[in-house]
Write a protein that holds these residues in place. Structure first.
Motif, mmCIF file in Angstrom:
data_model
loop_
_atom_site.group_PDB
_atom_site.id
_atom_site.type_symbol
_atom_site.label_atom_id
_atom_site.label_comp_id
_atom_site.label_asym_id
_atom_site.label_seq_id
_atom_site.Cartn_x
_atom_site.Cartn_y
_atom_site.Cartn_z
ATOM 1 N N ALA A 45 0.848 -1.192 0.000
ATOM 2 C CA ALA A 45 0.000 0.000 0.000
ATOM 3 C C ALA A 45 0.886 1.244 0.000
ATOM 4 N N PRO A 46 0.492 2.257 -0.732
ATOM 5 C CA PRO A 46 1.295 3.487 -0.720
ATOM 6 C C PRO A 46 1.230 4.128 0.657
ATOM 7 N N ARG A 47 2.312 4.726 1.061
ATOM 8 C CA ARG A 47 2.361 5.392 2.359
ATOM 9 C C ARG A 47 1.891 6.828 2.164
ATOM 10 N N THR A 48 0.959 7.214 2.978
ATOM 11 C CA THR A 48 0.487 8.588 2.909
ATOM 12 C C THR A 48 1.031 9.367 4.095
ATOM 13 N N THR A 49 1.215 10.628 3.894
ATOM 14 C CA THR A 49 1.714 11.508 4.942
ATOM 15 C C THR A 49 0.540 12.306 5.476
ATOM 16 N N SER A 50 0.366 12.271 6.785
ATOM 17 C CA SER A 50 -0.745 12.999 7.389
ATOM 18 C C SER A 50 -0.498 14.500 7.256
ATOM 19 N N PRO A 51 -1.563 15.288 7.292
ATOM 20 C CA PRO A 51 -1.388 16.743 7.223
ATOM 21 C C PRO A 51 -0.513 17.275 8.355
ATOM 22 N N GLU A 56 1.939 15.666 9.915
ATOM 23 C CA GLU A 56 3.333 15.299 9.653
ATOM 24 C C GLU A 56 3.924 16.159 8.541
ATOM 25 N N LEU A 57 3.152 16.399 7.499
ATOM 26 C CA LEU A 57 3.634 17.235 6.399
ATOM 27 C C LEU A 57 3.897 18.655 6.882
#
Length: 135
Positions: free
Chosen positions: A44-50, A52-53
């Motif tokens: 699964a692609p890793r998403t960055t939380s708002p 964390e970004l």
């Protein structure tokens, strides 16, 4: 070690052998997908939380601007920040510069790290920013 066949026949046999090897190699790549074999799921692609970004971006610019004696770079859009993230940056930079004058650079970096994490978490607590379109 010749088989007595004319050169054209040997060439045809080698060509046939090469095709068989190529076909075997191609089919070997499909070997694990037959009946009874579950295909491997792709990761699964890793998403960055708002949060964390926001923390990463503001921390990058805070450290860069804290190290820069002039303290200037450009506007918030050229930094890739939203207006709200830029407000966090300005607030923590002011506090970081004051801390640096009193207690040194290490203390200033620790302070801005804590303040950025807290501010970004607070800002994106509901999953997205509040306010206007660039907030």
């Amino acid at each position: 070690m010749t088989d007595g066949a004319p050169p054209r026949a040997r060439s045809a046999r080698l060509c046939t052998l090469a095709r068989c090897v190529a076909l075997a190699v191609a089919l070997a790549g499909c070997a694990g997908t037959g009946p009874g074999t579950a295909p491997r799921p792709s990761p699964a692609p890793r998403t960055t939380s708002p949060q964390e970004l926001c923390t990463r971006l503001v921390t990058h610019w805070a450290h860069r601007l804290l190290a820069d004696a002039d303290g200037g770079y450009g506007d918030y859009q050229s930094m890739g920040l939203s207006n709200g993230q830029y407000e966090i940056l300005r607030t923590v930079l002011d506090a970081g510069r004051a801390e640096e004058r009193i207690n040194g650079a290490v203390s200033a970096k620790e302070l801005i790290g804590h303040q950025i994490a807290r501010s970004c978490t607070e800002r994106y607590r509901g999953g997205g920013p509040t306010g206007g379109p660039w907030q």
